[in-house]
Write an enzyme that holds these catalytic residues in place. Structure first.
Site, short mmCIF file in Angstrom:
data_model
loop_
_atom_site.label_atom_id
_atom_site.label_comp_id
_atom_site.label_asym_id
_atom_site.label_seq_id
_atom_site.Cartn_x
_atom_site.Cartn_y
_atom_site.Cartn_z
N HIS A 63 -5.43 69.21 -26.21
CA HIS A 63 -5.69 67.79 -26.44
C HIS A 63 -4.65 66.97 -25.67
O HIS A 63 -3.49 67.38 -25.58
CB HIS A 63 -5.56 67.50 -27.95
CG HIS A 63 -5.71 66.05 -28.32
ND1 HIS A 63 -6.87 65.34 -28.09
CD2 HIS A 63 -4.85 65.18 -28.89
CE1 HIS A 63 -6.72 64.10 -28.52
NE2 HIS A 63 -5.50 63.97 -29.00
N ASN A 64 -5.08 65.83 -25.10
CA ASN A 64 -4.15 64.99 -24.32
C ASN A 64 -3.31 65.85 -23.37
O ASN A 64 -2.09 65.76 -23.31
CB ASN A 64 -3.20 64.22 -25.25
CG ASN A 64 -3.90 63.10 -26.01
OD1 ASN A 64 -5.04 62.75 -25.69
ND2 ASN A 64 -3.24 62.55 -27.01
N GLU A 88 -8.11 68.19 -21.26
CA GLU A 88 -8.63 66.83 -21.44
C GLU A 88 -8.11 65.90 -20.35
O GLU A 88 -6.94 65.93 -19.99
CB GLU A 88 -8.21 66.29 -22.81
CG GLU A 88 -8.84 64.93 -23.10
CD GLU A 88 -8.45 64.36 -24.47
OE1 GLU A 88 -9.11 63.41 -24.89
OE2 GLU A 88 -7.49 64.87 -25.08
N ASP A 112 -8.10 61.90 -19.71
CA ASP A 112 -8.32 60.56 -20.25
C ASP A 112 -8.27 59.58 -19.07
O ASP A 112 -7.19 59.21 -18.61
CB ASP A 112 -7.20 60.26 -21.26
CG ASP A 112 -7.68 59.36 -22.37
OD1 ASP A 112 -8.67 58.66 -22.16
OD2 ASP A 112 -7.06 59.34 -23.44
N HIS A 169 -2.68 57.86 -21.65
CA HIS A 169 -3.17 57.58 -23.01
C HIS A 169 -3.35 56.07 -23.14
O HIS A 169 -2.36 55.35 -23.23
CB HIS A 169 -2.18 58.12 -24.05
CG HIS A 169 -2.82 58.32 -25.40
ND1 HIS A 169 -2.47 57.61 -26.50
CD2 HIS A 169 -3.80 59.18 -25.79
CE1 HIS A 169 -3.21 58.01 -27.53
NE2 HIS A 169 -4.01 58.96 -27.12
N GLU A 202 -12.64 61.97 -20.84
CA GLU A 202 -12.64 60.76 -21.67
C GLU A 202 -12.72 59.62 -20.66
O GLU A 202 -11.72 59.22 -20.07
CB GLU A 202 -11.35 60.68 -22.48
CG GLU A 202 -11.38 61.42 -23.80
CD GLU A 202 -12.40 60.83 -24.72
OE1 GLU A 202 -12.32 59.61 -25.01
OE2 GLU A 202 -13.31 61.55 -25.14
#
Length: 772
Positions: A330-331, A360, A362, A375, A409
């Site tokens: 994640h992230n 991931e 983003d 983020h 994302e």
């Protein structure tokens, strides 16, 4: 002992003697490493000037050299109160030649490419970016460092132990006279993590000081070493089975393997172990194993707790992707927390090298028309999307050859989305999956084997996958992020995500991982195609796993589920992944940059199967007829009740926790934890041993009952007991219950960040039996 440390001023003759002793120490250590007379080792020991690069304006010359322990790099520092600094070779993860780090790409010119190299450290320590004065010198630094890293890692346990103890002795020898006084002996014992009273130290000293000279030297030091490293518990075990002239014959060893290790082996296999581990050629010819050979066997993979049969790829890799637990981050772009931590390509490299198979990205609009990753709505730094794709391309398949999922994302405008698609297509080339496998519309996922070396894009798609065989134009869709994720952002005061348009070029790259909103298990069963997957925030996933576990497991038989940490975890902490694996969730995403119990369990889960990032789920989580419920256990194939009898015997060479305090000694205790279905969760711990981190002994026995062994994880934790505050972690090790070997076993110990602690370990006896 170090030639660099400040000492009282020496006369010229004393200096000559001292330097000669330093040379001999380096020579001895080089020999231990198998690098005696090696030109690259000599180059590192001589050292040289390198330019340290930190920014456009901060590029400074610093002198670097390998110290004579052949394990520590020294370099000068201009920091106040600190004229010298050191770091251990053990702390280096890798050395990269060229401008391969973000810092070197940003702050140096392409013309100096061949003069640059980076030292990449384990954990969160920043890279060391360096530039040599010429190409040849840069190559020598890289070759020398890589050689010494490789040889240090290749030492067997006994060699590592001897190397470490030898250098601790040298450091304790304050006046460098190759003799040891009683004061120096006590200093040495503290160095290796033992605190002894004066009476015991005097007794040890007297026993070895055969010449009554008041110092130990030569053979007396060797006798002291043998006394110190004697393993009583091994002597007892070996003595019981060494029935042939006080040695183990091949039949004696077979007897031990059958009775104690509970292994189904033949006499021929016992002979192979003698051939593999016995160091004494005479004993080897007689098909016998000496005590040293026996200890060597116990310290290697055949004698380890982790079943060596599970070390390589041993599972069926041809089943649909939905039948596997998939190592997921994640992230992934973050090196630290998700509020103000740095974003970096290095974070992707670290995750991929740990076997992560789902990363991931983003994505947001960046300056100069180039999309960036960070983020959103926070102070985290930004990194170019194309740089991340380049790093992923280079490192994706170094640890595992199985497919990597790029979880997008997408918050970008149409123009930058098109550029994202272009970057992925041109950089990843034929490795990027842009069409379903085969020439007909699939009805199920391909397996990891079929997808070896391929990249899959996870994101929104404008239409059904059938359109991959036709042509479709762009339409307007909701935000590319799942609605659950948008809601999670709103909970944390972030801007709600608006509807955006999705570029056809990007949409067309989504093949087997189309993101859709989850509207319930019944709706998914009736309306969702196998390739349409949902993401679940932590709280929702945990709730479904607890209240609707069987339905969740059935959903996850033919569809993928991704779960992710709550947005409120601003420190990038992690949730416990085990309940979600119990519910059959495949893509349980954790913050790989955040160490702790949760990441220990994660790395333990993906330890078998060559750390490939894919673990086949148990059959009862794949069979449509299964009614398995981890919360409310009933009878079924999953119920294979086992009793584990475990004796924690001893530990060896535990590291000092508080290295700043010379007299700080570890008071170790061991805790054994089981994680699995709720009925199996359990924890038991030993008492603590005062002032002994070198060879503490517990001989404490525990018993655990495990109902669903295929989902159980076992975590061993060693802590430094403290009456006044929380215990400090000394080391840990986690593995699946089904990968444990019976018998007398050594357990390696890992640091907080998951790196192996050289020489340290636990010694246990395990017996797993069918429960009555």
């Amino acid at each position: 002992m170090s030639c660099i440390r400040k000492r009282p001023k020496r006369t010229k003759s004393e200096e000559v003697i001292y330097q000669e002793q330093c040379r001999k120490v380096a020579q001895e250590n080089g020999k231990r490493l198998g690098l005696e007379g090696d030109a690259d080792l000599q180059f590192l020991l001589s050292g040289g000037e390198l330019t340290k690069v930190k920014s456009n304006s901060w590029k400074k010359a610093r002198f670097y050299k390998l110290q004579e322990d052949c394990k520590t790099m020294w370099h000068e520092s201009k920091k106040t109160f600190k004229s010298t600094q050191t770091f251990s070779i053990d702390d280096i993860d890798s050395v990269r030649q060229g401008r391969q780090s973000e810092g070197l790409r940003k702050y140096t010119d392409a013309a100096v490419e061949d003069r640059c190299f980076s030292i990449i450290f384990k954990g969160r320590k920043k890279n060391l970016d360096l530039m040599a004065s010429n190409v040849e010198e840069a190559k020598r630094w890289v070759t020398g460092l890589e050689k010494i890293i490789h040889n240090l890692r290749s030492l067997n346990h006994q060699q590592k132990s001897e190397h470490w103890i030898f250098n601790c002795m040298r450091k304790a020898d304050k006046n460098a006279d190759n003799k040891m006084t009683i004061k120096e002996l006590k200093h040495f014992l503290r160095q290796i993590n033992i605190e002894v009273d004066d009476t015991y130290a005097a007794m040890l000293f007297k026993k070895c000081d055969k010449s009554n000279s008041g110092t130990l030297e030569g053979t007396e030091i060797k006798e002291f070493y043998d006394l110190l490293t004697c393993r009583e518990e091994i002597e007892v075990i070996y003595g019981k089975y060494a029935q042939t002239d006080s040695q183990m014959s091949d039949r004696d060893l077979l007897n031990f393997l059958l009775n104690e290790q509970r292994e189904s082996v033949s006499l021929e296999q016992a002979q192979k172990l003698i051939s593999k581990y016995e160091l004494d050629e005479t004993a080897k010819q007689k098909k016998r194993m000496t005590k040293d050979g026996f200890l060597m066997y116990l310290h290697h993979e055949d004698g380890a707790i982790f079943n060596p049969a599970h070390k390589g790829v041993y599972q069926d890799m041809t089943q649909p992707l939905s039948h596997y637990f998939i190592s997921s981050s994640h992230n992934t772009y973050l090196l630290e927390d998700q509020l103000k931590g740095p974003s970096s390509t290095e974070a992707y490299i670290k995750a991929l090298m740990k076997g992560c198979r789902c990363v991931e990205l983003d994505c947001w609009d960046g300056p100069n028309g180039e999309p960036v990753i960070y983020h959103g709505y926070t102070l985290t730094s930004k990194v170019l999307f194309k740089d991340v794709i380049k790093a992923i391309k280079e490192y994706a398949f170094k640890t595992s050859e199985y497919p990597v999922i790029l979880s997008l994302e997408n918050h970008c405008t149409l123009e930058q989305q098109k550029l994202m698609a272009q970057h992925m297509t041109t950089i990843l080339g034929s490795a990027l999956l842009t069409h379903p496998l085969g020439d007909q519309m699939p009805t199920n996922f391909p397996g990891p084997e079929e997808l070896k070396g391929r990249f899959l894009v996870k994101g929104k798609r404008l239409n059904k996958l059938d359109a991959a065989f036709n042509n479709n134009s762009m339409v307007e869709v909701d935000s590319v992020s799942e609605e659950d994720e948008a809601a999670d952002s709103k909970e944390n005061g972030q801007k709600a995500k608006a509807k955006i348009k999705l570029a056809k070029e990007l949409s067309d790259l989504v093949i087997y991982c189309k993101s859709v909103h989850f509207s319930g298990f019944e709706h998914a069963r009736d309306n969702q195609a196998f390739y349409e997957m949902s993401s679940f925030k932590e709280s929702k996933a945990m709730n479904l796993a607890e209240t609707s576990a069987t339905a969740y497991i059935h959903h996850n038989m033919d569809k993928l589920s991704r779960t992710y940490p709550a947005g409120s975890r601003t420190d990038s902490s992690n949730y416990n992944p085990v309940p979600l694996w119990n519910a059959g969730c495949q893509i349980v995403a954790l913050n790989f940059q955040t160490p702790g119990k949760e990441m220990d369990l994660y790395q333990g889960r993906f330890l078998p199967n060559a750390q490939s990032g894919y673990i086949l789920k148990p059959e009862f989580q794949r069979d449509p007829a299964s009614q398995f419920d981890p919360v409310n256990l009933s009878k079924g194939s999953w119920l294979q009740k086992k009793t584990m009898h475990l004796m924690v015997i001893s530990a060896q060479q535990l590291p000092k926790i508080n290295k700043e305090k010379a007299k700080s000694i570890v008071d170790p205790l061991v805790r054994v934890e089981i994680y699995g279905v709720p009925a199996d969760n359990s924890s038991k711990e030993t008492g603590y041993i005062e002032n002994n981190g070198f060879n503490p002994m517990w001989n404490e026995t525990f018993q655990f009952t495990v109902h669903v062994p295929q989902l159980a994880m076992v975590r061993f934790v060693v802590e430094d007991y403290d009456t006044a505050s929380q215990n400090d972690l000394v080391g840990h090790y986690t593995l699946p219950f089904t990968s444990i070997q019976n018998g007398y076993r050594h357990i390696p110990l890992l640091t907080k960040n998951g790196d192996v602690i050289p020489s340290a370990g636990l010694f246990v006896h395990i017996m797993i039996l069918d429960a009555q």
